[in-house]
Design an enzyme around this catalytic site. Structure first.
Site, PDB file in Angstrom:
ATOM      1  N   HIS A  27       9.164  -3.339   3.545  1.00  0.00           N
ATOM      2  CA  HIS A  27       8.800  -3.552   2.143  1.00  0.00           C
ATOM      3  C   HIS A  27      10.053  -3.843   1.301  1.00  0.00           C
ATOM      4  O   HIS A  27      10.043  -4.682   0.414  1.00  0.00           O
ATOM      5  CB  HIS A  27       8.129  -2.306   1.565  1.00  0.00           C
ATOM      6  CG  HIS A  27       6.834  -1.931   2.203  1.00  0.00           C
ATOM      7  ND1 HIS A  27       6.685  -0.798   2.962  1.00  0.00           N
ATOM      8  CD2 HIS A  27       5.610  -2.517   2.187  1.00  0.00           C
ATOM      9  CE1 HIS A  27       5.439  -0.699   3.379  1.00  0.00           C
ATOM     10  NE2 HIS A  27       4.758  -1.730   2.936  1.00  0.00           N
ATOM     11  N   LYS A  70       4.901 -10.278   9.026  1.00  0.00           N
ATOM     12  CA  LYS A  70       4.347  -9.346  10.012  1.00  0.00           C
ATOM     13  C   LYS A  70       2.814  -9.436  10.016  1.00  0.00           C
ATOM     14  O   LYS A  70       2.187  -9.435  11.059  1.00  0.00           O
ATOM     15  CB  LYS A  70       4.772  -7.925   9.681  1.00  0.00           C
ATOM     16  CG  LYS A  70       4.063  -6.916  10.538  1.00  0.00           C
ATOM     17  CD  LYS A  70       4.740  -5.580  10.507  1.00  0.00           C
ATOM     18  CE  LYS A  70       3.948  -4.590  11.288  1.00  0.00           C
ATOM     19  NZ  LYS A  70       2.793  -4.121  10.520  1.00  0.00           N
ATOM     20  N   GLN A  78     -10.513  -2.724   1.642  1.00  0.00           N
ATOM     21  CA  GLN A  78     -10.065  -3.438   2.855  1.00  0.00           C
ATOM     22  C   GLN A  78     -10.098  -2.553   4.100  1.00  0.00           C
ATOM     23  O   GLN A  78      -9.687  -2.994   5.172  1.00  0.00           O
ATOM     24  CB  GLN A  78      -8.670  -4.044   2.650  1.00  0.00           C
ATOM     25  CG  GLN A  78      -7.534  -3.050   2.590  1.00  0.00           C
ATOM     26  CD  GLN A  78      -6.219  -3.706   2.192  1.00  0.00           C
ATOM     27  OE1 GLN A  78      -6.056  -4.169   1.066  1.00  0.00           O
ATOM     28  NE2 GLN A  78      -5.279  -3.774   3.112  1.00  0.00           N
ATOM     29  N   MET A 115       0.838  -1.201   0.000  1.00  0.00           N
ATOM     30  CA  MET A 115       0.000   0.000   0.000  1.00  0.00           C
ATOM     31  C   MET A 115       0.874   1.252   0.000  1.00  0.00           C
ATOM     32  O   MET A 115       0.411   2.353   0.308  1.00  0.00           O
ATOM     33  CB  MET A 115      -0.931   0.001   1.214  1.00  0.00           C
ATOM     34  CG  MET A 115      -1.924  -1.166   1.179  1.00  0.00           C
ATOM     35  SD  MET A 115      -3.416  -0.863   2.091  1.00  0.00           S
ATOM     36  CE  MET A 115      -2.769  -0.684   3.750  1.00  0.00           C
ATOM     37  N   GLY A 116       2.144   1.094  -0.318  1.00  0.00           N
ATOM     38  CA  GLY A 116       3.032   2.248  -0.415  1.00  0.00           C
ATOM     39  C   GLY A 116       3.518   2.728   0.934  1.00  0.00           C
ATOM     40  O   GLY A 116       3.452   1.999   1.919  1.00  0.00           O
ATOM     41  N   ARG A 128       2.317   2.669   9.308  1.00  0.00           N
ATOM     42  CA  ARG A 128       1.520   3.355  10.335  1.00  0.00           C
ATOM     43  C   ARG A 128       2.378   3.886  11.493  1.00  0.00           C
ATOM     44  O   ARG A 128       1.874   4.643  12.307  1.00  0.00           O
ATOM     45  CB  ARG A 128       0.408   2.441  10.863  1.00  0.00           C
ATOM     46  CG  ARG A 128      -0.697   2.201   9.839  1.00  0.00           C
ATOM     47  CD  ARG A 128      -1.904   1.503  10.436  1.00  0.00           C
ATOM     48  NE  ARG A 128      -3.042   1.489   9.538  1.00  0.00           N
ATOM     49  CZ  ARG A 128      -3.379   0.472   8.734  1.00  0.00           C
ATOM     50  NH1 ARG A 128      -2.637  -0.624   8.714  1.00  0.00           N
ATOM     51  NH2 ARG A 128      -4.437   0.559   7.945  1.00  0.00           N
ATOM     52  N   LEU A 144       6.579   3.176   1.496  1.00  0.00           N
ATOM     53  CA  LEU A 144       7.499   2.031   1.613  1.00  0.00           C
ATOM     54  C   LEU A 144       8.608   2.294   2.627  1.00  0.00           C
ATOM     55  O   LEU A 144       9.119   3.399   2.729  1.00  0.00           O
ATOM     56  CB  LEU A 144       8.101   1.713   0.239  1.00  0.00           C
ATOM     57  CG  LEU A 144       7.100   1.368  -0.868  1.00  0.00           C
ATOM     58  CD1 LEU A 144       7.841   1.023  -2.163  1.00  0.00           C
ATOM     59  CD2 LEU A 144       6.170   0.227  -0.467  1.00  0.00           C
TER      60      LEU A 144
HETATM   61  P1  AMP Z   1       1.391  -3.009   3.450  1.00  0.00           P
HETATM   62  O1  AMP Z   1       1.949  -1.938   2.560  1.00  0.00           O
HETATM   63  O2  AMP Z   1       1.334  -2.638   4.885  1.00  0.00           O
HETATM   64  O3  AMP Z   1       0.088  -3.573   2.912  1.00  0.00           O
HETATM   65  O4  AMP Z   1       2.426  -4.211   3.384  1.00  0.00           O
HETATM   66  C1  AMP Z   1       2.809  -4.782   2.159  1.00  0.00           C
HETATM   67  C2  AMP Z   1       3.584  -6.041   2.436  1.00  0.00           C
HETATM   68  O5  AMP Z   1       4.748  -5.725   3.192  1.00  0.00           O
HETATM   69  C3  AMP Z   1       2.795  -7.060   3.266  1.00  0.00           C
HETATM   70  O6  AMP Z   1       3.033  -8.353   2.751  1.00  0.00           O
HETATM   71  C4  AMP Z   1       3.380  -6.894   4.647  1.00  0.00           C
HETATM   72  O7  AMP Z   1       3.292  -8.056   5.440  1.00  0.00           O
HETATM   73  C5  AMP Z   1       4.819  -6.560   4.326  1.00  0.00           C
HETATM   74  N1  AMP Z   1       5.445  -5.862   5.451  1.00  0.00           N
HETATM   75  C6  AMP Z   1       5.044  -4.715   6.031  1.00  0.00           C
HETATM   76  N2  AMP Z   1       5.838  -4.402   7.086  1.00  0.00           N
HETATM   77  C7  AMP Z   1       6.756  -5.395   7.167  1.00  0.00           C
HETATM   78  C8  AMP Z   1       7.852  -5.672   8.056  1.00  0.00           C
HETATM   79  N3  AMP Z   1       8.159  -4.871   9.053  1.00  0.00           N
HETATM   80  N4  AMP Z   1       8.575  -6.784   7.847  1.00  0.00           N
HETATM   81  C9  AMP Z   1       8.281  -7.621   6.809  1.00  0.00           C
HETATM   82  N5  AMP Z   1       7.257  -7.419   5.952  1.00  0.00           N
HETATM   83  C10 AMP Z   1       6.509  -6.328   6.124  1.00  0.00           C
END
Ligand code: AMP
Length: 283
Positions: A36, A154, A60, A29-30, A192, A32
């Site tokens: 990520h 995570k 979502q 979701m960016g 977040r 980054l």
């Molecule tokens: P999000 O942008 O929050 O939807 O996350 C995108 C992807 O990055 C998802 O598969 C998350 O599980 C992964 N992700 C986010 N934070 C972490 C982290 N601290 N360690 C490993 N993977 C992460």
């Protein structure tokens, strides 16, 4: 590296790429960060064509959640993806991703995981969340024609549900789980985290400290889930705890006595800015 906002453009590039290359997808979701980046690094290393999607997916988010204020930092995201060696950033608008019916009726065709997978943990406090996740991830799978997709541990319940979806819907895609990336003090990196106030940021690592304490006790021979949960909870007195639970890693069912591979998961809101943080540890 190409930045693409239109599905048709993506289709054109992919129809060429897939003739000779193994396509990998990293859905995000960016905003980054290094969590990520570890997914992207892994995808770039293991495949010859990596697509990073950057899309804050409206389906979502619940009505009282942070869809509007979710951080959007596309320019920085593009820089990170370029440096990491990705081939494409796919950053569509909601109107590009969803048909008019969604904006008119707030409805669309959804991919809904079974109740058994969503009636617990994050699914319990975020009704409809995993329907939105599975729907957008299915769309991204179809659009990207990926052979592998990378997800962080995570979001453990998400990873479990996506794996089930891939198996139950016969997607011919390998799901690659990637370890949690943390700040030096143990806080799991998250988009977040930018919402945290200074005082929130100071105590946020207590979540991981509590998980570690439980793991330490488990390693010393304590196998009763409740004892480990209580130990972890003692680090969370200042938080508004949504859940601390121990589940079997295979089926995500709650376990009272840990006699198989298990996962301890936490979701808790910080005292000041009420930021909902999640984390987990394998036992
Ligand atoms: P999000 O942008 O929050 O939807 O996350 C995108 C992807 O990055 C998802 O598969 C998350 O599980 C992964 N992700 C986010 N934070 C972490 C982290 N601290 N360690 C490993 N993977 C992460």
């Amino acid at each position: 590296m190409k930045v693409i906002c239109k599905k048709n453009e993506l289709k054109e590039i992919i129809s060429e790429a897939k003739k000779t290359k193994n396509i990998a997808l990293v859905p995000t979701m960016g905003a980054l960060h290094k969590g990520h980046k570890s997914l992207i690094d892994r995808a770039v290393k293991e495949n010859d064509f990596t697509i990073v999607s950057v899309f804050v997916n409206p389906t979502q988010f619940g009505p009282n959640e942070d869809y509007d204020k979710y951080p959007r930092t596309l320019e920085d995201d593009i820089k990170l993806c370029t440096l990491a060696g990705a081939d494409v950033v796919f950053a569509p608008s909601p109107k590009e991703m969803y048909d008019d019916i969604y904006f008119e009726e707030k409805e669309t065709t959804l991919v809904c995981p079974p109740y058994k997978y969503v009636n617990k943990l994050c699914g319990k406090s975020r009704p409809g969340h995993f329907d939105g996740v599975c729907t957008v991830v299915s769309k991204l799978f179809n659009l990207s024609k990926c052979k592998r997709a990378y997800f962080g541990k995570k979001d453990a319940q998400q990873l479990f549900i996506i794996k089930k979806m891939v198996s139950e819907l016969d997607f011919d895609i390998e799901i690659v789980p990637v370890d949690i990336v943390r700040e030096d003090d143990g806080l799991a990196t998250s988009s977040r985290n930018t919402y945290l106030s200074d005082s929130d940021r100071k105590i946020a690592p207590n979540i991981y400290r509590g998980l570690n304490k439980a793991k330490e006790l488990y390693n010393k021979g304590i196998k009763e889930s409740q004892t480990l949960i209580d130990a972890s909870m003692s680090y969370l007195e200042e938080f508004d705890v949504d859940y601390v639970e121990i589940v079997s890693i295979d089926d995500f069912e709650k376990i009272d006595i840990i006699d198989k591979k298990a996962l301890m998961l936490v979701a808790a809101k910080t005292p000041d800015k009420k930021v909902r943080l999640i984390d987990n540890i394998e036992l």
